[in-house]
Design a protein around this motif. Structure first.
Motif, PDB file in Angstrom:
ATOM      1  N   SER A  74      43.508  45.527  29.071  1.00 42.19           N
ATOM      2  CA  SER A  74      42.840  44.880  30.035  1.00 42.19           C
ATOM      3  C   SER A  74      43.492  43.339  29.995  1.00 42.19           C
ATOM      4  O   SER A  74      43.692  42.881  28.774  1.00 42.19           O
ATOM      5  N   LYS A  77      43.099  39.312  30.733  1.00 44.04           N
ATOM      6  CA  LYS A  77      42.332  38.212  31.132  1.00 44.04           C
ATOM      7  C   LYS A  77      42.752  37.381  32.051  1.00 44.04           C
ATOM      8  O   LYS A  77      43.823  36.651  31.713  1.00 44.04           O
ATOM      9  N   ASN A 124      41.708  45.371  39.338  1.00 41.75           N
ATOM     10  CA  ASN A 124      40.951  45.641  38.029  1.00 41.75           C
ATOM     11  C   ASN A 124      41.607  47.000  37.258  1.00 41.75           C
ATOM     12  O   ASN A 124      41.673  47.257  36.119  1.00 41.75           O
ATOM     13  N   GLU A 182      41.998  41.657  34.875  1.00 42.68           N
ATOM     14  CA  GLU A 182      40.508  41.420  34.768  1.00 42.68           C
ATOM     15  C   GLU A 182      40.179  40.044  35.290  1.00 42.68           C
ATOM     16  O   GLU A 182      40.543  39.209  34.311  1.00 42.68           O
ATOM     17  N   MET A 217      38.076  37.076  35.438  1.00 40.83           N
ATOM     18  CA  MET A 217      36.958  36.655  34.857  1.00 40.83           C
ATOM     19  C   MET A 217      36.219  35.589  35.502  1.00 40.83           C
ATOM     20  O   MET A 217      35.179  35.254  35.426  1.00 40.83           O
ATOM     21  N   ALA A 218      36.928  34.460  36.242  1.00 42.34           N
ATOM     22  CA  ALA A 218      36.296  33.496  36.866  1.00 42.34           C
ATOM     23  C   ALA A 218      37.286  32.849  37.948  1.00 42.34           C
ATOM     24  O   ALA A 218      38.505  33.052  37.895  1.00 42.34           O
ATOM     25  N   ILE A 244      32.121  37.912  40.614  1.00 43.39           N
ATOM     26  CA  ILE A 244      33.018  37.085  39.687  1.00 43.39           C
ATOM     27  C   ILE A 244      32.446  35.611  39.878  1.00 43.39           C
ATOM     28  O   ILE A 244      32.466  35.011  40.968  1.00 43.39           O
ATOM     29  N   LYS A 295      35.621  26.730  29.922  1.00 40.17           N
ATOM     30  CA  LYS A 295      35.546  28.148  29.870  1.00 40.17           C
ATOM     31  C   LYS A 295      36.791  28.782  29.146  1.00 40.17           C
ATOM     32  O   LYS A 295      36.688  30.056  29.068  1.00 40.17           O
ATOM     33  N   LEU A 322      36.423  32.003  27.058  1.00 40.81           N
ATOM     34  CA  LEU A 322      36.851  33.189  27.525  1.00 40.81           C
ATOM     35  C   LEU A 322      38.440  33.633  27.350  1.00 40.81           C
ATOM     36  O   LEU A 322      38.682  34.893  27.085  1.00 40.81           O
ATOM     37  N   ALA A 373      41.429  33.084  28.764  1.00 42.18           N
ATOM     38  CA  ALA A 373      42.322  33.779  29.696  1.00 42.18           C
ATOM     39  C   ALA A 373      43.797  33.665  29.425  1.00 42.18           C
ATOM     40  O   ALA A 373      44.156  32.515  29.020  1.00 42.18           O
TER      41      ALA A 373
END
Lengths: 219, 219
Positions: free
Chosen positions: A89, A91, A111, A116, A118-119, A135, A146, A150, A152
């Motif tokens: 996965s 991000k 996905n 993935e 995420m935003a 999302i 963020k 998270l 990414a």
């Protein structure tokens, strides 16, 4: 399509990496049809590539075919999916929730291939706090926070062309390591940053031109 | 990415056609900044291509630069947009209204580049009669009738990979002249049919692999 700025000597050539998903798709089809083994000749014939090229490409994946029977299909699928990163996965954040950006947020298929999202981020206040296909979308000013939260690694760039470089610089400074650029702008990045350009408009241009040539010839 | 099955000698090389939209995007940016002229050297520097290559690419477009001042930006934009087919309207049907197909129907941006998606088709009855972003969706069985009525020349293929060839054959028989293939399957087409492959998954594979190499090196 290559990242002109990068001088790193990659282990696996880009053309090989681009062909492997074709092989994977074909071998998955064979599995659906109940087959157990596939030879490089079979793949070569289907994909329209030289069979020695297929064997060479697959040698990067560290899987050995058996004489006469070829590659075991189940193993080949598992090893290819893992090698191509589709089972992990990764991000990602998407920048620019306009028409194409929102469309990509709608595509849950990404996905399944290990991406993935995420935003999404956009500079328009009216999008802040919205949700597209589950999302969340935030204002661009929330990116550093963020990103901290998270972490990414991938940035998908779907901003207007005149913002492409500015956003690129900002998100690389924020820790994004790879960029998937959908704008028709050639973004510049430091040497260690990965770039893939998917220029839908370039594909349209080729298609339109060929279509015109054919129609002109037919008249 | 080339269409292996086609032996036609095209007038404009595919790499040229793929570079021209990059030039166009850059020149439009210059116009926004209030510039009136651009030289091939300027374009070359920005796009990271040899300047003799830029001049050669632009020679296909039948526009001549003036000594010292270069190309007039307004003319260059107009001529490039027209040459690339972005100002004409090309009627298209989309086949396979799944995740990616629906996403592309949401992308109104394609319209601005001359691609008019007139309808989507799918084999699922529950989608028949639906509308996505103002574009009607019909059952696949209605394709011949809709094709008669609307006369699309381009087919966008976003069906599951195991249906890619079957749908390709069916829509070519129905009069579609060019295919934009988003599946990871190498579709086979007769010599006179144009194919452009946009393999999102191949781009993901390259990105994931490069990203892994970098992270491994950093550790």
């Amino acid at each position: 399509m290559a990242n002109g700025g990068t001088k790193t000597a990659w282990k696996v050539p880009e053309p090989t990496l681009r062909r492997l998903p074709w092989y994977l798709a074909f071998v998955k089809l064979l599995k659906q049809k109940g087959e157990s083994f596939v030879s490089s000749t079979q793949i070569a014939k289907e994909i329209n590539v030289d069979s020695s090229q297929v064997a060479k490409d697959l040698s990067f994946v560290a899987i050995a075919g058996k004489t006469r029977v070829g590659y075991e299909i189940d193993t080949l699928i598992r090893v290819l999916e893992c090698f191509l990163g589709f089972t992990a996965s990764h991000k990602a954040f998407l920048f620019g929730v306009g028409s194409l950006g929102a469309a990509l947020l709608h595509d849950s298929g990404l996905n399944q291939y290990g991406l993935e999202i995420m935003a999404g981020f956009d500079v328009r206040d009216e999008l802040d706090g919205k949700t597209i296909n589950g999302i969340p979308v935030f204002h661009m000013r929330n990116f550093p926070e963020k990103q901290q939260e998270l972490g990414a690694t991938i940035g998908i760039i779907t901003v207007p062309v005149e913002k492409a470089q500015e956003v690129t610089d900002e998100i690389i400074a924020g820790g994004i390591k790879a960029l998937w650029n959908f704008t028709p702008f050639r973004i510049r990045v430091p040497e260690h940053v990965v770039v893939q350009n998917t220029s839908m408009y370039a594909h349209l241009a080729v298609m339109f031109n060929r279509l015109n040539s054919i129609q002109t010839t037919e008249k």
